[in-house]
Design an enzyme around this catalytic site. Structure first.
Site, mmCIF file in Angstrom:
data_model
loop_
_atom_site.group_PDB
_atom_site.id
_atom_site.type_symbol
_atom_site.label_atom_id
_atom_site.label_comp_id
_atom_site.label_asym_id
_atom_site.label_seq_id
_atom_site.Cartn_x
_atom_site.Cartn_y
_atom_site.Cartn_z
ATOM 1 N N ASP A 254 -1.736 6.806 5.880
ATOM 2 C CA ASP A 254 -2.396 5.571 6.120
ATOM 3 C C ASP A 254 -3.095 5.187 6.549
ATOM 4 O OD1 ASP A 254 -4.537 3.835 4.613
ATOM 5 O OD2 ASP A 254 -2.840 3.348 2.757
ATOM 6 N N TRP B 107 0.744 -1.269 0.182
ATOM 7 C CA TRP B 107 0.262 -0.511 -0.234
ATOM 8 C C TRP B 107 1.178 1.089 -0.083
ATOM 9 C CZ3 TRP B 107 -4.408 -0.814 -2.002
ATOM 10 C CH2 TRP B 107 -5.293 -2.091 -1.640
ATOM 11 N N LYS C 222 -12.729 -1.642 7.191
ATOM 12 C CA LYS C 222 -11.779 -2.116 8.148
ATOM 13 C C LYS C 222 -12.455 -2.183 9.800
ATOM 14 C CE LYS C 222 -8.850 -2.375 4.780
ATOM 15 N NZ LYS C 222 -7.765 -3.369 3.576
#
Lengths: 361, 361
Positions: B172, B102, B196
């Site tokens: 992030d 990511w 999530k």
């Protein structure tokens, strides 16, 4: 079970009760899956089936052939206002037809990318009508022509696509997609925020002709690149899984209820009932849109005074008719009667309006 | 009621059963409103209350003061990979710390905007660990430093923020936001895809320090401009109303259950139970991440052969433990045990693993 009221909201808007009931029944755990639709992976077999069926059913409803790709994106029509010019402008010029606030917003973003020719605008007439074909000043070498098929705020609608020759036609169909069958082959790209006729807010539906994908440059930011979304079948990143699930249920509901041919008939009858009530009121109610430009989705009208308008809205609200206040830029009243809005609700509103006229006329 | 299974999926992921039940009960019509949350206008009083309460509750949970603005956007972390550099780069240079796939995706988009200094990368060690403070080669004149707080694929996590002096810190936090209390004052911007720990897919949560907004240029496309979203309180266009509603319910569930202090304790105990089972297996199970970089959210491990891994995954799946297969880029197994994953599920998995070792060890 909670009592429901009549929701005339312009969007997010009313959804079919059957769809809400099915979604409710399965929200805790999808049958045979043991997990909620809110919890399953977008890369699971269960979701694969959901997204693929939604696409297939939308293809059936709109007769979309293999020459087109279907996408479910995020960011609403507002992000499309940018993605369309960023992807499709190859010679940095496009034609925009301006028929309301949403067209203007699309124009604003397009101007950041290239030179825009305003092919027509009815702003001087308070967007009361759709321009006629012979008013369009089109550039045959434009990268595309953009128009807004239905104007929620003003209650106007294109009843047939603008003729644009060989120039690719791009349409913001957010507020009338699926309200009737259209000939998708006339279009290079159609986009629509889902939250009126298709489902809940948070999903943008895009239909794009395959040849358009050649225009998407590798230098574009990944999330703004149609080609990458197509290559990844809308799963480049995690999509709005729940929204896509609801769109799938709505597509099945449409197919089960006679498809878009029947939907159009129902929509036509609903709108006519309301427009007749307005036209036969002897001036007590007055439609905002020119008759030949009237929308089947958003019926906009005024009363003779603002005071009367306020009174009607208040009394209607108390009687269970919600969301009738017109957009602040137009005033008056607006009844949004999308696909899922029940005919009975329009009948009841018409009775209410006639009754109101009798008492206040 | 449908039976539910244990969902170890990396995201979208398990949500609290209480939240699912409340959402289910009210999906047909919100109490006293007469419309579904899927149907109400984002400009209605009902939704105003929902979005404002969600924001207030998130402020409480994370102790966020008035120096920060909260946003609910669309496009996931993936769109933030572009929005962060487009908005925050004023001198066209930034530091990125690379700890997994990511981070690399964020880097890819940032490189389209400016010159990026890779302050550290653990890629050569297969992203098994988080870099140490003295390994960071930071540029004191960078526009910001970007890092990824938790790496779902590799199962690593920063246990304390990188020290970056006066350079704005951007994180992030998609896969561990709300798993414990953090000191938000250390950050200039935090972003997180909701799917999530926060809610369903389709909403991106952004916390931005007010001084950062000065960096958003008027030339940015409207939907990519933080300043415009702040000025419009996340309602520039229609947001993912349902997703924000669920985030609100989850925030209330967290507050009711002892806030983030308690959540951290539960998360710590859950992860420890699983890591102990791995560490005490005498090499039958082997953790992927270095011990000091282990994630409390995603526990990644291998068995001695791929064959055994496949066998365990198949038997676990049959026994109602879903989603244990590791990401294709790492292989092995991954148990994602976010906030809402029940402790009982971890206990049951550990019993299952011990039993499997006994039979196959």
């Amino acid at each position: 079970m909670e009592k429901r009221i009549y929701n005339f909201s312009a969007g997010p808007a009313v959804l079919p009760e059957e769809v809400l009931k099915e979604a409710q029944e399965n929200l805790f755990a999808l049958p045979g899956v043991g997990m909620s639709i809110l919890e399953i992976s977008h890369r699971s077999k269960t979701f694969d089936k959901i997204i693929n069926e939604a696409k297939e059913d939308l293809r059936k409803l709109l007769d979309i052939n293999d020459n087109y790709e279907l996408l479910f994106l995020q960011g609403g029509a507002s992000l499309q206002f940018s993605m369309v010019p960023l992807n499709l402008m190859k010679n940095n010029k496009a034609d925009y037809i301006i028929t309301g606030s949403w067209s203007k917003k699309a124009l604003k973003e397009a101007k950041r990318v290239g030179t825009i020719n305003i092919a027509a605008s009815t702003e001087e007439e308070k967007f009361k009508r759709i321009p006629k074909q012979d008013e369009l000043k089109l550039d045959p070498s434009a990268d595309y022509v953009h128009f807004t098929s239905n104007n929620t705020i003003y209650g106007t609608q294109w009843h047939t696509e603008p003729g644009v020759g060989n120039v690719p036609l791009v349409c913001d169909a957010s507020s009338d997609i699926l309200h009737r069958k259209i000939d998708v082959n006339k279009y290079a790209l159609i986009y629509a925020g889902a939250q009126k006729n298709m489902g809940p807010a948070g999903v943008t539906f895009v239909v794009i002709r395959k040849d358009m994908l050649e225009r998407s440059s590798d230098s574009l930011h990944t999330m703004l690149n149609y080609k990458i979304h197509v290559e990844n079948a809308s799963l480049y990143n995690t999509p709005t899984t729940f929204g896509i699930y609801i769109i799938g249920l709505i597509a099945k509901w449409l197919l089960k209820n006679g498809g878009l041919e029947n939907m159009y008939k129902v929509n036509f009858d609903k709108a006519n009932l309301l427009y007749n009530c307005i036209d036969e009121s002897g001036g007590f109610f007055k439609g905002h849109a020119a008759k030949d430009s009237r929308s089947l989705m958003n019926v906009t009208f005024n009363l003779t005074t603002e005071e009367l308008e306020k009174k009607l809205i208040a009394e209607a609200s108390a009687a269970g008719f919600d969301g009738l206040k017109g957009h602040r830029s137009v005033g008056g009243l607006r009844a949004s009667i999308y696909n899922a809005f029940p005919p009975k609700g329009v009948e009841d509103l018409v009775s209410f309006m006639k009754d109101f006229q009798q008492k206040n006329g």
